[in-house]
Scaffold this motif. Structure first.
Motif, PDB file in Angstrom:
ATOM      1  N   TYR A 184      80.350  63.163  63.921  1.00 36.44           N
ATOM      2  CA  TYR A 184      81.532  62.845  63.443  1.00 36.44           C
ATOM      3  C   TYR A 184      81.409  63.114  61.869  1.00 36.44           C
ATOM      4  O   TYR A 184      80.595  62.719  61.326  1.00 36.44           O
ATOM      5  CB  TYR A 184      82.057  61.684  63.782  1.00 36.44           C
ATOM      6  N   GLY A 185      82.732  63.576  61.566  1.00 38.00           N
ATOM      7  CA  GLY A 185      82.806  63.719  59.981  1.00 38.00           C
ATOM      8  C   GLY A 185      82.880  62.342  59.302  1.00 38.00           C
ATOM      9  O   GLY A 185      84.040  61.949  59.404  1.00 38.00           O
ATOM     10  N   THR A 186      81.786  62.360  58.426  1.00 38.12           N
ATOM     11  CA  THR A 186      81.966  61.202  57.704  1.00 38.12           C
ATOM     12  C   THR A 186      81.934  61.355  56.025  1.00 38.12           C
ATOM     13  O   THR A 186      81.266  62.434  55.819  1.00 38.12           O
ATOM     14  CB  THR A 186      80.718  59.835  58.023  1.00 38.12           C
ATOM     15  N   VAL A 187      82.496  60.723  55.323  1.00 36.64           N
ATOM     16  CA  VAL A 187      82.397  60.801  53.901  1.00 36.64           C
ATOM     17  C   VAL A 187      82.366  59.383  53.206  1.00 36.64           C
ATOM     18  O   VAL A 187      82.745  58.507  54.163  1.00 36.64           O
ATOM     19  CB  VAL A 187      83.865  61.454  53.511  1.00 36.64           C
ATOM     20  N   SER A 188      82.228  59.322  52.036  1.00 35.78           N
ATOM     21  CA  SER A 188      82.271  58.142  51.401  1.00 35.78           C
ATOM     22  C   SER A 188      83.320  57.541  51.231  1.00 35.78           C
ATOM     23  O   SER A 188      84.472  58.148  51.264  1.00 35.78           O
ATOM     24  CB  SER A 188      81.553  58.150  49.874  1.00 35.78           C
ATOM     25  N   ALA A 189      83.300  56.158  51.224  1.00 40.51           N
ATOM     26  CA  ALA A 189      84.670  55.481  51.400  1.00 40.51           C
ATOM     27  C   ALA A 189      85.485  55.686  49.873  1.00 40.51           C
ATOM     28  O   ALA A 189      86.820  56.008  49.771  1.00 40.51           O
ATOM     29  CB  ALA A 189      84.428  53.846  51.400  1.00 40.51           C
TER      30      ALA A 189
END
Length: 559
Positions: A184-189
């Motif tokens: 799934y698409g994850t990025v930094s908070a």
């Protein structure tokens, strides 16, 4: 100044672990002092490391230092106690219900000053100081005290959440993308926060712009309120002056008339008394003559009687009696009649003018509230929609009702029980419900005949073919006449053409108190066909006239 000194002394002689006044003070090799029990407990927890450090400066000692009571500090503390100074923090510094407590304090905990997102611990002012003073904490992020620090920990992997899954719209730790968030698409908070922050700023700008717009509208409306109030106050003042002047003129004319009547009364009474006095004098003379004649009539000497009688003067005729007897007993009654006529004329003029003035006042109200009520949007009228049904007791025999909203004209008469409220000749029907406030309803009409959509007083005549029974042909009803060639408006037996493209649905808006009646052509838009401004003196009822082969009219149920 004294209080500042006391606070300094309290801080100087307080233990930085328990924050109370030093008890059995000891000084460790780095120079910092603690309660003996506090530092022992702290070092007992570090026994496994075989490395002992100062809780304040973090200097390490090996082996464990031997603790010896600092007698000088102990004496100073005792002196402070004798002078009544207390080193305990004020009550308002302690954490209470709803406050975030310091996680490091032992015993009674102080309010937290900061929370660390890296340590996931909250600190009071004293225990947070190492984060400011030591380079070991440079990467730690201090925020305002929070009770939700544990929400920053992943419940599955027990690690700090530093990523954001855009697919599931939730914060995750670095291990989550390896299992349930794999692919799934994850990025930094931080990156997600930056993007959401831009969105938030955009939303705030829009909200702030709307606030500015609404503030301007509020100011404009306030100016309108002030203008309305000024206009109303000035109008009341001017009206009072005008009515006062009218009353003054009436009082002046009343006084003049009274004076004129009294003057004429005095003249006429004087004239009558003058005649009356002359008549009294004549009566006196006549009585004297009568006495002489009576005396002569009793004279026994015939010669003497005949000698005196011819010498008596002849009786003169009266100049007043005949005119007095024929004079009619009417004096100022004609003035009373003239004043009564003036009163009636003034009442009539006042009635007409006051009605016009009231209508003018109502028009001002309509200008304020009408446009809001008469929205160009059809949905805007729906808040005034009323539940209107037809009264079968008023239905003419040429009409056939379907349910309680629709009627159809039939070529053969129906057989209905006689009722005094039934229209005997006109193919008409009234609603059950009265219309006394703001209301809106729509009528769907079909067929090649003619349909009247009306409002009427309930006391409209029912029996016969006369105009007093027909909608729009008397002063008790107002009707829009619809057929396939166009529209007409009828009131008081006067029918006038109305422009507008034919529509099978007509909207009727009524503001009874304001005396406003509007007919609209309803399609995709609302088109005003005709508006009436008058004064309604009784409750109104909706009315339908239906004539022609299979012509129908139905009061629509609005959603």
């Amino acid at each position: 100044m004294a209080q500042t000194r006391v606070q300094l002394n309290q801080k100087t002689f307080s233990c930085s672990i328990c924050l109370d006044l030093l008890n059995d003070p000891v000084t460790i090799p780095c120079g910092h002092s603690y309660c003996m029990n506090c530092i022992k407990k702290s070092w007992d927890e570090e026994d496994g490391k075989r490395l002992y450090s100062c809780p304040q400066c973090r200097q390490s000692f090996t082996p464990r230092p031997v603790l010896v009571k600092n007698t000088m500090l102990a004496e100073l503390v005792e002196q402070l106690k004798k002078t009544g100074l207390q080193a305990a923090a004020a009550d308002h510094c302690y954490a209470g219900p709803g406050d975030v407590a310091c996680d490091v304090c032992t015993g009674r905990k102080l309010k937290a000053a900061k929370s660390c997102l890296m340590c996931l611990v909250s600190y009071c002012e004293t225990h947070v100081q190492p984060h400011y003073n030591s380079s070991a904490f440079e990467q730690h992020k201090l925020v305002e005290p929070s009770q939700k620090l544990q929400e920053n920990i992943c419940s599955r992997h027990h690690r700090v959440k530093e990523l954001f899954c855009r697919t599931h719209q939730q914060c995750i730790c670095h291990l989550c993308p390896m299992d349930e968030h794999r692919g799934y698409g994850t990025v930094s908070a931080v990156a997600e926060r930056t993007e959401r922050q831009r969105e938030l700023e955009g939303s705030r700008q829009e909200i702030q712009q709307r606030i500015q717009d609404r503030d301007k509208e509020v100011k404009v409306l306030q100016q309108e309120v002030e203008a309305i109030s000024r206009s109303a106050d000035q109008t009341v003042e001017n009206s009072e002056k005008i009515f006062t002047e009218l009353i003054r003129l009436m009082e002046k004319r009343r006084s003049e008339l009274k004076q004129q009547i009294r003057s004429q009364q005095e003249t006429e009474v004087g004239r009558v008394k003058e005649v009356q006095e002359k008549l009294k004098q004549e009566i006196t003379e006549l009585k004297r003559r009568d006495a002489e004649l009576e005396q002569l009539s009793h004279t026994e000497d015939h010669i003497q009687f005949l000698h005196i009688y011819p010498s008596l003067p002849a009786l003169s005729g009266s100049t007043h009696s005949s005119r007095t007897n024929t004079r009619p007993l009417r004096y100022f009654e004609d003035v009373t009649a003239a004043v009564s006529e003036l009163r009636d004329q003034i009442q009539e003029v006042l009635g007409t003018m006051c009605t016009n003035i009231s209508l003018t006042v109502t028009e001002v109200e309509v200008l304020l509230s009408g446009p809001k009520a008469e929205s160009k949007s059809r949905a805007g009228f729906f808040k005034y929609s009323s539940e209107i049904t037809l009264d079968p007791n008023t239905e003419n025999n040429w009409l056939l009702s379907e349910g309680n909203r629709k009627v159809t004209y039939k070529s053969q008469q129906q057989f209905y029980i006689h009722h005094p409220e039934r229209f005997t000749k006109w193919p008409q029907v009234l609603s059950k419900e009265s219309l006394t406030e703001r209301c809106y309803f729509e009528v769907e009409w079909r067929g090649k005949g003619t349909v009247f959509i009306a409002v009427t007083y309930k006391n409209i005549s029912r029996a016969g073919r006369g105009a007093e029974c027909g909608f729009g042909f008397n002063d008790k009803s107002w009707a829009l006449i619809c057929n396939n060639t166009g529209y007409e408006y009828g009131y008081n037996n006067i029918v006038t053409p109305v422009s507008g493209s034919p529509s099978s649905r007509i909207g009727v808006y009524l503001d009874h108190r304001a005396g406003l009646l509007s007919f609209y052509s309803v399609s995709e838009t609302m088109t005003l066909l005709h508006r009436v401004q008058t004064t309604f003196t009784q409750p109104l009822y909706a009315g339908l006239y239906v004539w022609g082969h299979n012509a129908t009219a139905e009061i629509c149920k609005l959603k």
